[in-house]
Scaffold this motif. Structure first.
Motif, short mmCIF file in Angstrom:
data_model
loop_
_atom_site.label_atom_id
_atom_site.label_comp_id
_atom_site.label_asym_id
_atom_site.label_seq_id
_atom_site.Cartn_x
_atom_site.Cartn_y
_atom_site.Cartn_z
N GLN A 5 -73.54 -21.66 -62.70
CA GLN A 5 -73.71 -21.03 -63.77
C GLN A 5 -74.15 -22.12 -64.96
O GLN A 5 -75.17 -22.10 -65.64
CB GLN A 5 -72.79 -20.26 -64.49
N ALA A 6 -73.53 -23.32 -64.88
CA ALA A 6 -73.64 -24.41 -65.90
C ALA A 6 -75.06 -25.11 -65.75
O ALA A 6 -75.83 -25.33 -66.30
CB ALA A 6 -72.68 -25.40 -65.83
N GLU A 7 -75.27 -25.28 -64.28
CA GLU A 7 -76.54 -25.92 -63.90
C GLU A 7 -77.70 -24.98 -64.26
O GLU A 7 -78.71 -25.23 -64.63
CB GLU A 7 -76.51 -26.20 -62.30
N LEU A 8 -77.49 -23.54 -64.13
CA LEU A 8 -78.65 -22.68 -64.33
C LEU A 8 -79.04 -22.74 -65.95
O LEU A 8 -80.15 -22.65 -66.05
CB LEU A 8 -78.15 -21.17 -64.02
N TYR B 43 -74.23 -3.95 -62.84
CA TYR B 43 -74.87 -4.85 -63.64
C TYR B 43 -76.48 -4.67 -63.55
O TYR B 43 -77.26 -4.58 -64.48
CB TYR B 43 -74.88 -6.42 -63.03
N CYS B 44 -77.03 -4.53 -62.20
CA CYS B 44 -78.51 -4.60 -61.93
C CYS B 44 -79.23 -3.20 -62.38
O CYS B 44 -80.13 -3.29 -62.75
CB CYS B 44 -78.42 -4.36 -60.29
N PHE B 45 -78.38 -1.99 -62.68
CA PHE B 45 -78.84 -0.88 -63.07
C PHE B 45 -78.51 -0.46 -64.36
O PHE B 45 -78.77 0.69 -64.78
CB PHE B 45 -78.41 0.19 -62.04
N SER C 181 -77.07 -13.13 -64.70
CA SER C 181 -76.00 -12.37 -65.04
C SER C 181 -74.57 -13.33 -65.54
O SER C 181 -74.78 -14.27 -65.01
CB SER C 181 -75.51 -11.43 -63.91
N PRO C 182 -73.74 -12.56 -66.11
CA PRO C 182 -72.47 -13.34 -66.04
C PRO C 182 -71.98 -13.27 -64.79
O PRO C 182 -72.46 -12.48 -63.82
CB PRO C 182 -71.42 -12.36 -66.85
#
Length: 182
Positions: free
Chosen positions: A104-107, A151-153, A163-164
């Motif tokens: 997540q940090a890299e993203l 999350y997706c919907f 997303s988280p």
């Protein structure tokens, strides 16, 4: 959509290099079924006798061009309706929350689709989607774990935003929704 566009391109290429008077109905039917993946059989069975009369007396071989292009154009234009109520998403699945936080940090630093794809190929334990940069086939409700689908919907979910971290029984996911359900 890409399969239909590919079929259209293949048929156009084929038609431009072959004399249609020497090509049989079965060959065109098989080519369309193989490439596009949809059934033109009933249409061609009804149209074949009409075509032989029209091609000999009215239009000539150009009618095959027009019919095949028309059918493929209709498929291209109406294909998105098949994806109604479906989501197109990418994900990175890892075993630990710590690994998910690192990714997540890299993203956050990269902020690009290509960055997401590369990290999915490198880190995801879901090998089927990892090879495609984390891309999942379009899916509807009740096909994935509840937390994943929530999350997706979700109403607040935005397209192209990571997303988280989402925990499921398979591990920890980072999800990027590319196309939300209509």
């Amino acid at each position: 959509m890409e399969a239909v566009q590919s079929a259209y391109d293949t048929v156009i290429e084929f038609l431009s290099t072959h004399d249609l008077k020497n090509v049989g109905t079965n060959f065109l039917l098989n080519k369309a079924q193989d490439v596009a993946g949809f059934l033109l059989g009933p249409f061609l069975e009804v149209y074949a006798p009409v075509h032989s009369v029209l091609s000999q007396q009215v239009f000539g071989p150009i009618s095959w061009y027009m019919i095949i292009i028309l059918v493929l154009q209709l498929a291209i234009n109406f294909w998105p309706n098949k994806l109604k109520d479906k989501v197109v998403a990418r994900h990175i699945l890892v075993k630990t929350e710590e690994k998910a936080r690192e990714i997540q940090a890299e993203l956050r630093l990269q902020k690009t689709l290509n960055g997401f794809k590369e990290l999915a190929k490198k880190h995801s334990i879901d090998q089927m989607s990892a090879r495609k940069g984390g891309l999942l086939p379009p899916f509807g409700k009740k096909e994935y774990p509840e937390e994943f689908e929530k999350y997706c919907f979700g109403f607040k979910t935005r397209e192209w935003v990571v997303s988280p971290i989402i925990k499921t029984e398979k591990g920890f996911h980072l999800i990027m929704v590319e196309k939300k359900a209509l």
